[in-house]
Design a protein around this motif. Structure first.
Motif, short mmCIF file in Angstrom:
data_model
loop_
_atom_site.label_atom_id
_atom_site.label_comp_id
_atom_site.label_asym_id
_atom_site.label_seq_id
_atom_site.Cartn_x
_atom_site.Cartn_y
_atom_site.Cartn_z
N GLY A 48 3.46 -1.38 4.81
CA GLY A 48 4.84 -1.47 4.40
C GLY A 48 5.57 -0.22 4.85
O GLY A 48 5.09 0.54 5.71
N ASN A 49 6.72 0.04 4.24
CA ASN A 49 7.57 1.16 4.65
C ASN A 49 7.00 2.50 4.18
O ASN A 49 6.81 2.73 2.99
N ALA A 63 -9.39 -1.83 1.02
CA ALA A 63 -8.62 -0.59 0.93
C ALA A 63 -7.22 -0.95 0.48
O ALA A 63 -6.64 -1.94 0.94
N VAL A 64 -6.68 -0.17 -0.45
CA VAL A 64 -5.31 -0.39 -0.92
C VAL A 64 -4.45 0.78 -0.47
O VAL A 64 -4.84 1.94 -0.56
N VAL A 65 -3.26 0.46 0.02
CA VAL A 65 -2.31 1.45 0.53
C VAL A 65 -1.01 1.33 -0.24
O VAL A 65 -0.49 0.22 -0.44
N THR A 66 -0.47 2.47 -0.67
CA THR A 66 0.83 2.47 -1.35
C THR A 66 1.94 2.69 -0.34
O THR A 66 1.91 3.64 0.44
N ASN A 67 2.92 1.81 -0.36
CA ASN A 67 4.07 1.89 0.55
C ASN A 67 5.23 2.56 -0.20
O ASN A 67 6.02 1.91 -0.87
N TYR A 68 5.28 3.87 -0.06
CA TYR A 68 6.16 4.71 -0.87
C TYR A 68 7.63 4.57 -0.50
O TYR A 68 8.52 4.67 -1.34
N GLY A 69 7.90 4.36 0.79
CA GLY A 69 9.28 4.31 1.25
C GLY A 69 9.77 5.68 1.67
O GLY A 69 9.06 6.68 1.64
N THR A 70 11.03 5.75 2.06
CA THR A 70 11.65 6.98 2.53
C THR A 70 12.60 7.53 1.47
O THR A 70 12.81 6.92 0.42
N ARG A 71 13.21 8.67 1.79
CA ARG A 71 14.20 9.23 0.86
C ARG A 71 15.35 8.25 0.66
O ARG A 71 15.91 8.15 -0.42
N GLU A 72 15.71 7.55 1.72
CA GLU A 72 16.85 6.63 1.67
C GLU A 72 16.50 5.28 1.07
O GLU A 72 17.32 4.66 0.39
N SER A 74 13.61 3.30 -1.17
CA SER A 74 12.40 3.33 -1.99
C SER A 74 11.48 2.17 -1.66
O SER A 74 11.94 1.03 -1.51
N GLY A 75 10.20 2.44 -1.56
CA GLY A 75 9.23 1.37 -1.38
C GLY A 75 8.89 0.72 -2.70
O GLY A 75 9.10 1.30 -3.78
N ARG A 99 8.62 3.28 -5.65
CA ARG A 99 7.95 4.48 -5.14
C ARG A 99 6.49 4.59 -5.61
O ARG A 99 6.09 5.56 -6.23
N PRO A 100 5.68 3.56 -5.31
CA PRO A 100 4.25 3.68 -5.60
C PRO A 100 3.64 4.78 -4.74
O PRO A 100 3.96 4.91 -3.56
N HIS A 101 2.77 5.59 -5.31
CA HIS A 101 2.22 6.72 -4.55
C HIS A 101 0.72 6.90 -4.80
O HIS A 101 -0.10 6.35 -4.10
N GLY A 102 0.33 7.70 -5.82
CA GLY A 102 -1.09 7.92 -6.07
C GLY A 102 -1.78 6.63 -6.46
O GLY A 102 -1.21 5.79 -7.16
#
Length: 334
Positions: A48-49, A63-72, A74-75, A99-102
């Motif tokens: 994702g972004n 494997a799971v990946v978090t698509n956090y997005g950008t400053r502009e 949000s994922g 904004r999923p992250h950890g």
């Protein structure tokens, strides 16, 4: 000359270690999968972004990946890969969590994720995509997390609040917020489950939390913007990536002192526009993500050099580098 020489010196290690590496390229929205035994790229798949973090399931199948997005923008999604087929198993999109992250796996079905915009963590059923629970940290920028070995507690590093949230995973509730230091971001736990280590990037320190008392029992000075920490599997050494200085600091876990600092790459000359840290750290390669491989080899993603450095921590030297896409960050071994 050095890169050619170290490649041949290290080749026997890679013949004997059957391991694979996944690297997330934040600025290209993709994940790269490497066979470390054969020293080759296996696949490159979309995410994702702006993917930030990755975790391998306990059974090593996903494997799971978090698509956090950008400053502009949000994922609000995670991408799950099938590691046996090397394809996308599914994408789960969250309607109200941004904004999923950890991220980590509680077991082969349940995934725990920080959602920064919501000041919370969520627990997701991997098979159904259902959110099973949401636990509020009520802290700013809940970023990285780590679980105790018995999966009874989760510790969450909160950058904006300079704290760590302790969450009970049996009752799905917040136990305590611990003040740890300005810019608390990277986090790991010792293999025996007795200490949680937290990098305080804004004050150049590591806070060590006693898991039993839930109090900070040590502060370790680590210069250079410490941003991630990983403790080796034998529990003897901790490795800290220092984004500003372009090094990893090696710390004796028992004695709590820095015993070595190793440059992760030469000065970076890549184009820095569009990257998270841009030119803030000058020509530093900006080491961030860390993964621990076999024989205590350490893999470090250099976000402003577009490489992963493979480091022999005991010898204090770079064995080789792996070329990645633009702005590698999240990294994992399986």
């Amino acid at each position: 000359m050095l890169k050619k020489l170290t490649f041949f010196l290290v080749l026997p290690f890679f013949i004997s270690i059957a391991q694979n590496l996944i690297v997330l390229n934040k600025s290209e929205n993709n994940a790269m999968f490497f066979d470390l035994k054969k020293d080759k790229l296996l696949a490159q798949l979309p995410t994702g972004n702006a993917p930030h973090e990755v975790a391998i399931s306990p059974n090593k199948k996903f494997a799971v990946v978090t698509n956090y997005g950008t400053r502009e923008n949000s994922g609000n999604s995670i991408t799950i890969y099938n590691l046996e087929k090397l394809n996308i198993e599914k994408t789960i999109t969250f309607e109200n969590h941004k904004r999923p992250h950890g991220v980590d796996w509680i077991d082969d079905e349940k995934i725990i994720i920080t959602t920064e915009a919501n000041k919370s963590v969520i627990i997701v059923n991997f098979k159904t995509g259902e959110i099973l629970a949401e636990i509020k940290t009520d802290q700013d920028v809940s970023h990285m997390l780590v679980l105790t070995p018995n999966k009874s507690k989760c510790f969450v590093a909160n950058i904006g609040s300079g704290s760590v949230s302790v969450i009970d995973l049996k009752e799905f509730k917040l136990i305590k917020n611990i003040q740890t230091g300005r810019g608390s971001e990277g986090i790991d736990i010792t293999p025996d489950g007795k200490e949680v280590w937290v990098t305080n990037r804004a004050e150049d320190s590591i806070a060590v939390i006693d898991v039993q008392t839930l109090e900070v029992k040590n502060k370790i000075k680590v210069d250079g913007f410490p941003i991630r920490v990983k403790i080796l599997k034998d529990g003897k050494l901790a490795v800290v990536s220092c984004a500003r200085s372009g090094e990893v600091a090696v710390i004796d876990v028992a004695n709590k002192n820095v015993i070595n600092r190793i440059k992760t790459a030469e000065k970076s000359e890549v184009e820095k526009s569009g990257r998270l840290f841009g030119s803030v750290f000058g020509d530093s390669p900006v080491p961030v993500g860390i993964a621990i491989g076999g024989n205590n080899l350490v893999y470090v993603a250099n976000s402003n050099a577009d490489i992963v450095s493979v480091i022999d921590i005991e010898k204090g030297q770079i064995l080789k580098t792996i070329k990645t896409g633009k702005e590698p960050d999240g990294i994992a071994i399986w």
